[in-house]
Design an enzyme around this catalytic site. Structure first.
Site, PDB file in Angstrom:
ATOM      1  CE  LYS A 112      -4.189  -2.141   1.568  1.00  0.00           C
ATOM      2  NZ  LYS A 112      -3.794  -3.556   1.602  1.00  0.00           N
TER       3      LYS A 112
HETATM    4  C1  LIG Z   1      -4.475  -4.632   1.040  1.00  0.00           C
HETATM    5  C2  LIG Z   1      -3.699  -5.896   0.889  1.00  0.00           C
HETATM    6  C3  LIG Z   1      -4.066  -6.900  -0.046  1.00  0.00           C
HETATM    7  C4  LIG Z   1      -5.316  -6.800  -0.893  1.00  0.00           C
HETATM    8  O1  LIG Z   1      -5.210  -5.823  -1.912  1.00  0.00           O
HETATM    9  P1  LIG Z   1      -6.518  -5.275  -2.623  1.00  0.00           P
HETATM   10  O2  LIG Z   1      -6.053  -4.139  -3.466  1.00  0.00           O
HETATM   11  O3  LIG Z   1      -7.446  -4.848  -1.530  1.00  0.00           O
HETATM   12  O4  LIG Z   1      -7.089  -6.396  -3.439  1.00  0.00           O
HETATM   13  C5  LIG Z   1      -3.261  -8.013  -0.155  1.00  0.00           C
HETATM   14  N1  LIG Z   1      -2.157  -8.160   0.610  1.00  0.00           N
HETATM   15  C6  LIG Z   1      -1.781  -7.238   1.519  1.00  0.00           C
HETATM   16  C7  LIG Z   1      -0.583  -7.484   2.342  1.00  0.00           C
HETATM   17  C8  LIG Z   1      -2.535  -6.062   1.687  1.00  0.00           C
HETATM   18  O5  LIG Z   1      -2.144  -5.151   2.606  1.00  0.00           O
END
Ligand SMILES: *Cc1c(COP(=O)(O)O)cnc(C)c1O
Length: 465
Positions: A112
């Site tokens: 993120k």
């Molecule tokens: C947020 C997240 C996901 C999922 O991603 P999306 O964009 O919501 O599909 C997968 N793995 C981790 C470690 C995350 O923080």
């Protein structure tokens, strides 16, 4: 570039306004009115470029009316300068056809950061010179909160209020949020569950009085700018594996469908993507939707991969919109039906459109642990639970042998030490850059899980719009 709502009843906006708005006023999500197209020559021209230069080329068509290329380059250089690896998102080879795309070299160790570090700078840039003040309100069960706080800490014109469920996030996750002591960062521990926190945030956005007094915005992946920033690493990885001359497949551990939707955008822009594998854990609504057209919610089962423990994937709406002729009123009706009954069937056009590019799989706890053990024994790589689910789905996917498969590694294994240790016998160590996390001072307030307590707290501290 202009942006339109998936539900057809909100005004078109430019990139600046779409970034500050988040959700569309008609309840829909913003998408570009058309996908920019890259020719084979354009993609070949990305070979050898740095991550920042790749980011400028890929994102320029989306931001053109709001930022000059020089401004975009400056923001990308700042955002990605904070990553601990020179390649920003390096590729690691596991065996003759499987690769990991490591997206966790940012400040908070999850993918993120790639989008939020840029989003924080975009907010600041777009507020500069105005008298607008942004109030970010969010609920987090872990990764989003720390990445968003790190991205906006100390930035002018912004306050962030992040709600987490008291004593229900891990120590590492809590400390990554609460040890950020910048005066514009407000951590609230709710005496309740994550769902309580999320429901309260939704209620604030829908409260005419509250939303009228403050310019509230969201930082979850309904924000278009986040998805846009994630398109970049699909290009960056595929070019290193032979695009545009060779097609590449990606396996994506999926929760809110943001990350994998960015892969879909890359394919629509002309990147040769052979397949996008949507990997889910036992919370498998997306696997059911893609394999049989059944998009119906159940109850959430907590797992070792909490960022994939979801009932409803907001960004799936963007895909359904694009696959079925971009008919806003029709999609609005389909979504209203879903919101009323918590279930819907995909139309034939939606199902067939998705089938040409997407595959999906559901990975249980045992299969996840096996993938961790396999990566450790075969390639000496430690995977976090989310990444392991992606790899397990990648190894089972039916994809032509000459196509390399890239699994998106979405979190650093040290964020999830217990399940990693159980599967491999090795306890991952926190990287040096956050190694003193447990020595730092924490600051947060504990509040009862009531709307009045939380809005009262925020109203005392936020600046009016
Ligand atoms: C947020 C997240 C996901 C999922 O991603 P999306 O964009 O919501 O599909 C997968 N793995 C981790 C470690 C995350 O923080």
């Amino acid at each position: 570039m202009r942006y339109q709502s998936t539900r057809g009843a909100a005004p078109e906006l430019d990139f600046r306004d779409v970034t500050l708005a988040g959700l569309a006023k008609d309840g829909g999500l913003y998408v570009p009115v058309e996908w920019p197209r890259f020719s084979e020559a354009d993609i070949a021209g990305l070979a050898g470029l740095s991550y920042v230069e790749t980011a400028v080329r890929v994102m320029a068509p989306f931001v053109a009316d709001s930022l000059s290329e020089a401004e975009l380059r400056d923001l990308c250089a700042q955002a990605y300068g904070r990553f601990s690896h020179d390649a920003v998102t390096p590729l690691v080879q596991l065996d003759h056809r499987h690769f990991l795309l490591e997206l966790f070299h940012g400040p908070t160790l999850a993918f993120k950061d790639v989008a939020l570090q840029l989003l924080g700078l975009l907010f600041e840039r777009f507020l500069k010179g105005t008298d607008q003040h942004l109030t970010i309100v969010g609920a987090t069960s872990g990764d989003t909160g720390s990445a968003a706080i790190d991205a906006v800490a100390g930035r002018e014109g912004i306050d962030i209020f992040m709600l987490h469920p008291h004593q229900r996030v891990s120590d590492v996750q809590r400390r990554q949020m609460t040890t950020v002591l910048a005066p514009n960062v407000h951590n609230i521990a709710i005496e309740g569950s994550f769902d309580d926190a999320q429901a309260m945030v939704k209620a604030m956005f829908n409260d005419a009085d509250f939303a009228g007094r403050f310019q509230v915005t969201a930082v979850n992946s309904i924000n278009w700018a986040r998805l846009m920033a994630q398109v970049v690493y699909y290009f960056y990885a595929a070019v290193r594996l032979g695009a545009p001359h060779r097609a590449v497949a990606f396996s994506v551990p999926t929760g809110n469908f943001g990350d994998v939707f960015a892969g879909y955008v890359a394919a629509r822009m002309g990147l040769p993507v052979a397949k996008l594998v949507v990997a889910t854990n036992v919370n498998d609504i997306l696997h059911r939707a893609l394999s049989s057209g059944d998009y119906s919610t159940g109850t959430v089962t907590p797992t070792a991969a909490p960022s994939m423990d979801i009932q409803v994937s907001s960004n799936f709406e963007r895909l359904l919109f694009d696959l079925a002729g971009r008919d806003g009123p029709a999609l609005a009706e389909q979504m209203r039906g879903f919101e009323a009954s918590r279930a819907m069937r995909l139309t034939n056009a939606q199902q067939q459109g998705a089938a040409s590019l997407f595959a999906s799989d559901r990975i249980d706890a045992g299969e996840m642990s096996q993938a961790m053990a396999w990566a450790n024994s075969r390639a000496a790589e430690l995977l976090d639970p989310h990444t392991a689910i992606g790899l397990a789905a990648a190894r089972r996917a039916n994809i032509a042998a000459e196509v390399p498969i890239v699994t998106l590694a979405t979190a650093h294994p040290a964020k999830f030490r217990d399940p990693v240790e159980r599967a491999t016998g090795i306890r991952p160590t926190l990287p040096a850059r956050i190694g003193d996390l447990f020595a730092r001072e924490e600051r947060y307030d504990v509040l009862p899980a009531t709307f009045d307590a939380v809005t009262g707290y925020i109203a005392e501290r936020a600046k009016p719009r």
